[in-house]
Scaffold this motif. Structure first.
Motif, mmCIF file in Angstrom:
data_model
loop_
_atom_site.group_PDB
_atom_site.id
_atom_site.type_symbol
_atom_site.label_atom_id
_atom_site.label_comp_id
_atom_site.label_asym_id
_atom_site.label_seq_id
_atom_site.Cartn_x
_atom_site.Cartn_y
_atom_site.Cartn_z
ATOM 1 N N ASP A 60 0.874 -1.166 0.000
ATOM 2 C CA ASP A 60 0.000 0.000 0.000
ATOM 3 C C ASP A 60 0.911 1.215 0.000
ATOM 4 O O ASP A 60 1.514 1.563 1.017
ATOM 5 N N ALA A 61 1.031 1.848 -1.160
ATOM 6 C CA ALA A 61 2.037 2.886 -1.352
ATOM 7 C C ALA A 61 1.603 4.259 -0.865
ATOM 8 O O ALA A 61 2.276 5.254 -1.141
ATOM 9 N N ALA A 62 0.510 4.333 -0.125
ATOM 10 C CA ALA A 62 0.017 5.637 0.309
ATOM 11 C C ALA A 62 1.016 6.372 1.189
ATOM 12 O O ALA A 62 1.031 7.599 1.220
ATOM 13 N N HIS A 63 1.847 5.622 1.938
ATOM 14 C CA HIS A 63 2.815 6.249 2.844
ATOM 15 C C HIS A 63 4.262 6.006 2.403
ATOM 16 O O HIS A 63 5.182 6.207 3.202
ATOM 17 N N LEU A 64 4.444 5.584 1.166
ATOM 18 C CA LEU A 64 5.794 5.216 0.717
ATOM 19 C C LEU A 64 6.429 6.365 -0.062
ATOM 20 O O LEU A 64 5.797 6.962 -0.933
ATOM 21 N N VAL A 65 7.693 6.648 0.261
ATOM 22 C CA VAL A 65 8.462 7.682 -0.433
ATOM 23 C C VAL A 65 9.743 7.043 -0.966
ATOM 24 O O VAL A 65 10.487 6.409 -0.211
ATOM 25 N N LEU A 66 10.003 7.202 -2.259
ATOM 26 C CA LEU A 66 11.223 6.710 -2.887
ATOM 27 C C LEU A 66 12.020 7.914 -3.363
ATOM 28 O O LEU A 66 11.512 8.740 -4.126
ATOM 29 N N ALA A 67 13.264 8.018 -2.900
ATOM 30 C CA ALA A 67 14.063 9.202 -3.221
ATOM 31 C C ALA A 67 15.434 8.789 -3.740
ATOM 32 O O ALA A 67 16.131 7.998 -3.096
ATOM 33 N N ASP A 68 15.796 9.318 -4.902
ATOM 34 C CA ASP A 68 17.124 9.100 -5.487
ATOM 35 C C ASP A 68 17.465 7.622 -5.594
ATOM 36 O O ASP A 68 18.536 7.174 -5.170
ATOM 37 N N VAL A 69 16.546 6.844 -6.159
ATOM 38 C CA VAL A 69 16.763 5.415 -6.327
ATOM 39 C C VAL A 69 16.574 5.039 -7.788
ATOM 40 O O VAL A 69 15.954 5.765 -8.575
ATOM 41 N N ASP A 70 17.099 3.880 -8.140
ATOM 42 C CA ASP A 70 16.998 3.341 -9.489
ATOM 43 C C ASP A 70 15.795 2.409 -9.544
ATOM 44 O O ASP A 70 15.738 1.410 -8.821
ATOM 45 N N LEU A 71 14.820 2.732 -10.408
ATOM 46 C CA LEU A 71 13.600 1.936 -10.537
ATOM 47 C C LEU A 71 13.547 1.183 -11.856
ATOM 48 O O LEU A 71 12.473 0.747 -12.280
ATOM 49 N N THR A 72 14.694 1.006 -12.511
ATOM 50 C CA THR A 72 14.686 0.364 -13.832
ATOM 51 C C THR A 72 14.201 -1.075 -13.769
ATOM 52 O O THR A 72 13.665 -1.584 -14.756
ATOM 53 N N GLY A 73 14.370 -1.748 -12.651
ATOM 54 C CA GLY A 73 13.900 -3.129 -12.533
ATOM 55 C C GLY A 73 12.799 -3.297 -11.527
ATOM 56 O O GLY A 73 12.500 -4.421 -11.116
ATOM 57 N N CYS A 74 12.148 -2.207 -11.124
ATOM 58 C CA CYS A 74 11.154 -2.264 -10.051
ATOM 59 C C CYS A 74 9.825 -2.804 -10.575
ATOM 60 O O CYS A 74 9.325 -2.384 -11.625
ATOM 61 N N LEU A 75 9.214 -3.712 -9.822
ATOM 62 C CA LEU A 75 7.912 -4.274 -10.153
ATOM 63 C C LEU A 75 6.844 -3.495 -9.394
ATOM 64 O O LEU A 75 6.871 -3.417 -8.166
ATOM 65 N N PHE A 76 5.873 -2.918 -10.137
ATOM 66 C CA PHE A 76 4.820 -2.106 -9.533
ATOM 67 C C PHE A 76 3.461 -2.801 -9.545
ATOM 68 O O PHE A 76 2.579 -2.423 -8.778
ATOM 69 N N VAL A 77 3.271 -3.766 -10.422
ATOM 70 C CA VAL A 77 1.975 -4.428 -10.522
ATOM 71 C C VAL A 77 1.626 -5.082 -9.180
ATOM 72 O O VAL A 77 2.491 -5.647 -8.508
ATOM 73 N N GLU A 78 0.369 -4.997 -8.793
ATOM 74 C CA GLU A 78 -0.201 -5.512 -7.548
ATOM 75 C C GLU A 78 -0.058 -4.531 -6.387
ATOM 76 O O GLU A 78 -0.624 -4.751 -5.315
ATOM 77 N N ALA A 79 0.698 -3.454 -6.548
ATOM 78 C CA ALA A 79 0.727 -2.422 -5.515
ATOM 79 C C ALA A 79 -0.579 -1.623 -5.567
ATOM 80 O O ALA A 79 -1.202 -1.491 -6.624
ATOM 81 N N VAL A 80 -0.989 -1.097 -4.422
ATOM 82 C CA VAL A 80 -2.215 -0.305 -4.363
ATOM 83 C C VAL A 80 -1.868 1.122 -3.938
ATOM 84 O O VAL A 80 -0.833 1.384 -3.333
ATOM 85 N N HIS A 81 -2.759 2.041 -4.294
ATOM 86 C CA HIS A 81 -2.583 3.470 -3.993
ATOM 87 C C HIS A 81 -1.279 4.015 -4.574
ATOM 88 O O HIS A 81 -0.617 4.850 -3.963
ATOM 89 N N LEU A 82 -0.955 3.539 -5.777
ATOM 90 C CA LEU A 82 0.235 4.080 -6.438
ATOM 91 C C LEU A 82 0.066 5.555 -6.787
ATOM 92 O O LEU A 82 1.057 6.261 -6.979
#
Length: 647
Positions: free
Chosen positions: A393-415
């Motif tokens: 549940d990404a409502a409270h998630l913060v990503l800063a200065d990271v590499d997301l080239t291989g990040c899987l987002f499917v199935e996450a909620v509140h993107l």
């Protein structure tokens, strides 16, 4: 063995309050050493020489009786007692017991002994084991400046005071399983064999500063009421195991060395975890660990994997780690958290984020409390890569200065509430004119790799590619997240990805996909200004050409006026001939004058104005079409520029 069981040795015949003494008989006598009369005891002690074995199991002792026993065994020159093997199992000491300056050629055993006071062992060396298994000590146990060539056995020992195990070296195993004591000090000890503290209970603090565990150490299910200090401790070969441990205070591992990794699986830790300057050569596991009041973990430098899967953080925490991989699968944060990472691949699959959690790439090396830069051996790739947020549940998630080239987002909620701060990288399409430069999700890369092959990144083993119908909502939510963060230019690529997935979605209607293909071809979904301008230039060029060839008349029609007069009033009528279609070869129509008139017509059409130029029937319809198409293309180009620069 209980007090009612018959001992396994010849029993003393002395009766005290109706109970028979459990002491071992001395030689051919019928009494133990404590109950021999004066003459018999003196005769027995006189018969002892240095190096003799001692067997006084079950005998009641006082310090004075012990001193009498050791006196004939002391070397005249050095004053040190020399004993062979010593059996003091089940002895009962009244008051404190002190053993000083003794060399045991074999073992020294106090198994199941009972001490009314403390046990103080100073400058003692045993050629075999030192045993205190199942002993009961009412005071402290001190082993100072002592060496044990064999095993150290403290199974189930109950020490009401502190244990100060200041032994220079234990030649073989050290077993403290099930032991209970107050404070415990093992500073500087060297244990050459297996060391086990499984199930031990330490009611105070535990200190292992500078200790060396050659075969590793086990602290499984140990309970420590205070802090546990392992500063400068060395865990060789088999590493350290703290599985199921319950540490109520801080755990300090400053400058410690783990040659074979460490596990804290299922442990409960009440305070902070410090790894400042620690050297870890293998993985570290905190699976299912519970951090009750932990405010800080790290800086932790590990060339392998740091695993926090299924762990629970009860309070606000700062985690600093430089590692090859950091796993936080199904980890639960019940308060705020700041994860400051270096080098690591961070896996947040199915994590439970109840309060704001920040995962940030740290560009600077960690420093010790003294301000010294902490070395990071074995780590080379400085990118911090988040590999998965699926199930979060990404409502409270913060990503800063990271590499997301291989990040899987499917199935996450509140993107749509995910915050991307700083410079977060996403994978670009393959190089070449076929693919437009933009930021793409890893899942789109996986899907396109199955469809187009080379250049796109295929899905790693165990990851199922998802189709456009699944990816379109993901792009849409991420676009909204950036737009809500006032980063509309950054959201443009996510909008492009959303439209691409809709265009390729087989579940969409044919009319919708056709319309999206047209929108893509004309302007790249209103995001490619160059494409829209190219179509505009092409349309204008075609319009100019058509106007020169067919749209402008052969010559401008000359109006003819005719009038009548009645002496007082003149009436004029002007008639303008119909434009005449051009005739003759096409090459003669491509004249400068006709070009200038055609350009004027097209320029007015672009801004949705009539040129006022006399046109043929073909030219009239071409102008009408141009006044509709060309302003739209210009608008798409302006829209594309606006979408890239709007703040």
């Amino acid at each position: 063995m209980t007090g009612t069981d018959a001992p396994a040795w010849p029993q003393c015949g002395h009766l005290d309050a109706g109970e028979r003494c459990r002491g071992r008989r001395v030689g051919s006598h019928t009494a133990c050493l404590a109950h021999l009369d004066g003459a018999e005891r003196a005769a027995h002690l006189a018969s002892l020489t240095p190096g003799a074995d001692l067997d006084h199991r079950g005998t009641p002792f006082t310090q004075s009786l012990l001193d009498e026993l050791l006196a004939p065994l002391r070397e005249p020159g050095s004053g040190r007692a020399r004993v062979g093997e010593a059996s003091f199992d089940e002895v009962r000491f009244t008051g404190d017991a002190e053993l000083e300056e003794i060399d045991f050629g074999g073992f020294c055993s106090f198994s199941s002994a009972v001490f009314g006071g403390g046990l103080y062992v100073r400058e003692v060396r045993t050629g075999g084991d030192f045993r205190l298994a199942a002993a009961r000590v009412a005071g402290d146990v001190w082993l100072d400046d002592t060496g044990v060539d064999g095993d150290a056995w403290f199974y189930e020992a109950r020490i009401e005071g502190a244990l100060r195990f200041c032994v220079r070296e234990v030649g073989h195993s050290a077993m403290f399983e099930g032991m209970t004591c107050g404070d415990a000090y093992f500073s500087g000890v060297r244990m050459c064999g297996v060391a086990s503290f499984d199930g031990a209970v330490i009611d105070g603090e535990a200190s292992f500063d500078g200790a060396v565990f050659e075969e590793g150490a086990g602290f499984e299910k140990v309970r420590i009421a205070g802090r546990a200090c392992f500063d400068g401790t060395h865990f060789h070969r088999n590493g350290a195991r703290f599985d199921g441990a319950d540490i109520d205070g801080d755990m300090l591992f400053a400058e410690a060395h783990f040659a074979a990794g460490a596990t804290f699986d299922g442990a409960t830790i009440g305070g902070d975890l410090s790894f400042s300057g620690a050297r870890l050569e293998a993985d570290v596991g905190f699976r299912r660990a519970v951090f009750r009041r932990t405010a800080r973990i790290g800086p932790l430098v590990c060339p392998g994997t740091v695993d926090f899967s299924h762990a629970v953080f009860g309070t606000a925490v700062t985690l600093e780690a430089a590692a090859r991989e950091v796993r936080c699968r199904q980890t639960r944060w019940a308060s705020t958290a700041a994860l400051r990472m270096r080098y690591a691949e961070v896996d947040l699959s199915d994590a439970v984020v109840e309060f704001p959690v920040t995962v940030a790439g740290r560009p600077r090396a960690f420093v010790s409390p003294e301000g010294e830069v902490i070395a990071e051996p074995g780590l080379t790739d400085e990118r911090v890569r988040v590999t998965s947020v699926k199930g979060v549940d990404a409502a409270h998630l913060v990503l800063a200065d990271v590499d997301l080239t291989g990040c899987l987002f499917v199935e996450a909620v509140h993107l749509d509430q995910l915050r991307l701060e700083g410079r977060c990288l996403l994978a670009p399409p393959p190089a070449g004119p076929r693919w437009m430069r933009r930021r793409t999700l890893a899942e789109e890369q996986h899907w396109r790799a199955t469809r187009y092959g080379g250049g796109w990144t295929p899905a790693p083993p165990g990851v199922q590619p998802h189709g456009p119908g699944v990816l379109a909502p993901v792009y849409r939510q991420l676009r909204k997240a950036l737009e809500d963060g006032r980063n509309e230019p950054g959201a443009a690529d996510f909008y492009y990805g959303e439209m691409e997935m809709r265009r390729h979605d087989d579940a969409a209607s044919r009319g919708e996909r056709t319309l999206l293909r047209l929108y893509w071809a004309l302007s790249g979904y209103g995001l490619r200004a160059v494409r829209a301008l190219a179509w505009l230039v092409l349309a204008m060029t075609a319009t100019v050409l058509v106007m020169m060839l067919w749209g402008l008349p052969q010559a401008d029609p000359d109006p003819v006026s005719a009038g009548t007069t009645d002496g007082r009033r003149i009436t004029l009528t002007t008639r303008k001939p119909e434009p005449v279609n051009p005739k003759g070869p096409y090459t003669k129509r491509l004249l400068t004058a006709r070009f200038e008139k055609s350009v004027r017509v097209v320029a007015n059409s672009v801004i949705f104005r009539a040129s006022g130029q006399d046109l043929t029937t073909i030219g009239t319809y071409v102008e009408m079409t141009a006044r509709l198409v060309e302003p739209a293309l210009l608008g798409l180009a302006v829209l594309a520029v606006r979408n890239r620069v709007k703040r």
